[in-house]
Design a protein around this motif. Structure first.
Motif, short mmCIF file in Angstrom:
data_model
loop_
_atom_site.label_atom_id
_atom_site.label_comp_id
_atom_site.label_asym_id
_atom_site.label_seq_id
_atom_site.Cartn_x
_atom_site.Cartn_y
_atom_site.Cartn_z
N LYS A 127 18.59 53.64 19.88
CA LYS A 127 17.97 52.64 19.01
C LYS A 127 17.08 51.73 19.85
O LYS A 127 17.43 51.36 20.97
CB LYS A 127 19.06 51.82 18.32
N VAL A 128 15.93 51.34 19.29
CA VAL A 128 15.02 50.44 19.99
C VAL A 128 15.02 49.07 19.32
O VAL A 128 14.77 48.95 18.13
CB VAL A 128 13.58 51.00 20.00
N ASP A 129 15.34 48.06 20.09
CA ASP A 129 15.23 46.67 19.64
C ASP A 129 13.98 46.04 20.27
O ASP A 129 13.60 46.39 21.39
CB ASP A 129 16.44 45.84 20.10
N ALA A 186 10.52 41.83 24.67
CA ALA A 186 10.91 42.98 25.47
C ALA A 186 11.39 44.08 24.52
O ALA A 186 11.96 43.79 23.47
CB ALA A 186 12.02 42.62 26.45
N ASN A 187 11.13 45.32 24.90
CA ASN A 187 11.76 46.44 24.20
C ASN A 187 13.08 46.75 24.89
O ASN A 187 13.16 46.78 26.12
CB ASN A 187 10.88 47.68 24.22
N VAL A 188 14.12 46.96 24.09
CA VAL A 188 15.44 47.31 24.61
C VAL A 188 15.89 48.59 23.92
O VAL A 188 16.00 48.63 22.69
CB VAL A 188 16.46 46.19 24.34
N VAL A 189 16.12 49.62 24.70
CA VAL A 189 16.59 50.89 24.16
C VAL A 189 18.10 50.97 24.38
O VAL A 189 18.58 50.91 25.52
CB VAL A 189 15.89 52.09 24.81
N LEU A 190 18.83 51.07 23.27
CA LEU A 190 20.29 51.15 23.31
C LEU A 190 20.71 52.60 23.09
O LEU A 190 20.27 53.23 22.12
CB LEU A 190 20.90 50.28 22.22
N PRO A 191 21.54 53.15 23.95
CA PRO A 191 21.97 54.54 23.76
C PRO A 191 22.82 54.68 22.50
O PRO A 191 23.40 53.70 22.00
CB PRO A 191 22.79 54.82 25.02
N ALA A 192 22.90 55.89 21.99
CA ALA A 192 23.68 56.14 20.78
C ALA A 192 25.13 55.69 20.95
O ALA A 192 25.74 55.19 20.00
CB ALA A 192 23.63 57.64 20.44
N VAL A 210 15.85 48.20 29.51
CA VAL A 210 15.12 47.00 29.10
C VAL A 210 13.73 47.03 29.70
O VAL A 210 13.56 47.21 30.92
CB VAL A 210 15.86 45.73 29.58
N MET A 211 12.72 46.86 28.84
CA MET A 211 11.32 46.86 29.27
C MET A 211 10.72 45.50 28.96
O MET A 211 10.26 45.25 27.85
CB MET A 211 10.56 47.99 28.57
#
Length: 298
Positions: A23-25, A40-46, A94-95
């Motif tokens: 999921k991308v926040d 910031a873009n935060v990619v959370l693993p499944a 985290v980007m």
């Protein structure tokens, strides 16, 4: 009827395959030090949604010059690359924003460009407050491309209390553009871009840049003992300065993983490079016993 059933089955499988995908926040991280609002873009693993009691390690992935926080999701030829790596390694990625020419430093002349403080204090604090992270250096790693490669090595060298490993892809490890493989006009124009954040070069441009470069930090990198991964394309205009960094690290006895591969300063190169970095950094996190076991992956 059989075709309809097959279509329904395909749709169900597609839904099942995406229900637990990374999921991308988009996280708002205002900066008190710069009096600005950034994202910031935060990619959370499944696995993050399933493992409610688990704390996840974090990779800080920095963008390059003339870019923004969304670059790693929007510009790789494979738009799902970061999502898959987050899922593969159960890693929060985290980007953060570094602005088009912020260089992840605290400008001595521009109080509205304080990205070293922003990343190391405000971004990390906000991420740790918002997500279930490993709130310790042993669970944080950092890498990036070009300006972001410079940033990852620079920040990790100066803040070894925050990160346990660092990397650089095509890093601008020497910001003296006279050493870059650019035509004189491009080198001059790029050098001029540093003046708003570093002030006038004066008579000694080398001294003017030294405090904000990676190359003079090699002894600090050795003393810190962080695992390092560095690579650059053989056709990259930054290849010579990366080779110089490698040579200095070899000379002073700093262990590091250094690779040259075919390619230039391109998203195709960085898309190929990133999985190697994530694997390397994952192995450090694994040695620190902070990774989420593979049995927890979805």
């Amino acid at each position: 009827m059989n075709q309809l059933r097959l279509l329904l089955l395909a749709l169900l499988l597609a839904c099942a395959g995406t229900s637990y995908a990374a999921k991308v926040d988009t996280l708002a991280i205002p900066s008190a030090v710069m009096h600005k609002a950034y994202r910031a873009n935060v990619v959370l693993p499944a696995a993050y949604a399933k493992q409610k009691k688990a704390n996840f390690p974090v990779l800080y992935l920095l963008h390059g010059a003339y870019g923004h926080f969304s670059d790693w999701l929007a510009k790789t030829p494979d738009r799902q690359l970061v999502h898959r790596l987050a899922d593969q390694y159960n890693l929060i990625i985290v980007m953060p924003e570094g602005e088009t020419f912020g260089w992840y430093i605290d400008s001595p002349v521009n109080k509205e460009s304080q990205f070293e403080t922003y990343i190391t204090q405000e971004v990390i604090q906000k991420v740790d407050q918002t997500y279930r992270t490993v709130r310790d250096r042993k669970g944080r790693v950092i890498t990036g491309l070009s300006m972001g490669g410079h940033g990852a090595l620079y920040l990790s060298a100066r803040h070894p209390d925050l990160f346990c490993a660092a990397g650089s892809m095509s890093g601008a490890v020497d910001i003296n553009t006279a050493k870059w493989k650019l035509n004189p006009e491009d080198a001059k124009n790029t050098a001029a871009r540093f003046e708003p954040i570093l002030g006038p070069a004066g008579a000694s441009p080398e001294n003017y840049l030294t405090s904000y470069m990676v190359l003079p930090l090699v002894d600090k990198l050795k003393a810190n003992g962080l695992p390092l991964i560095i690579d650059c394309g053989v056709d990259d205009f930054l290849i010579n300065t990366n080779r110089e960094l490698h040579q200095r690290l070899v000379y002073n006895g700093t262990p590091h993983d250094y690779t040259e591969r075919p390619g230039g300063h391109t998203w195709e190169y960085w898309q190929n490079s990133l999985p190697y970095h994530v694997l390397f950094l994952h192995q450090v996190l694994q040695a620190n016993a902070v990774t989420i076991p593979s049995t927890a992956r979805q």
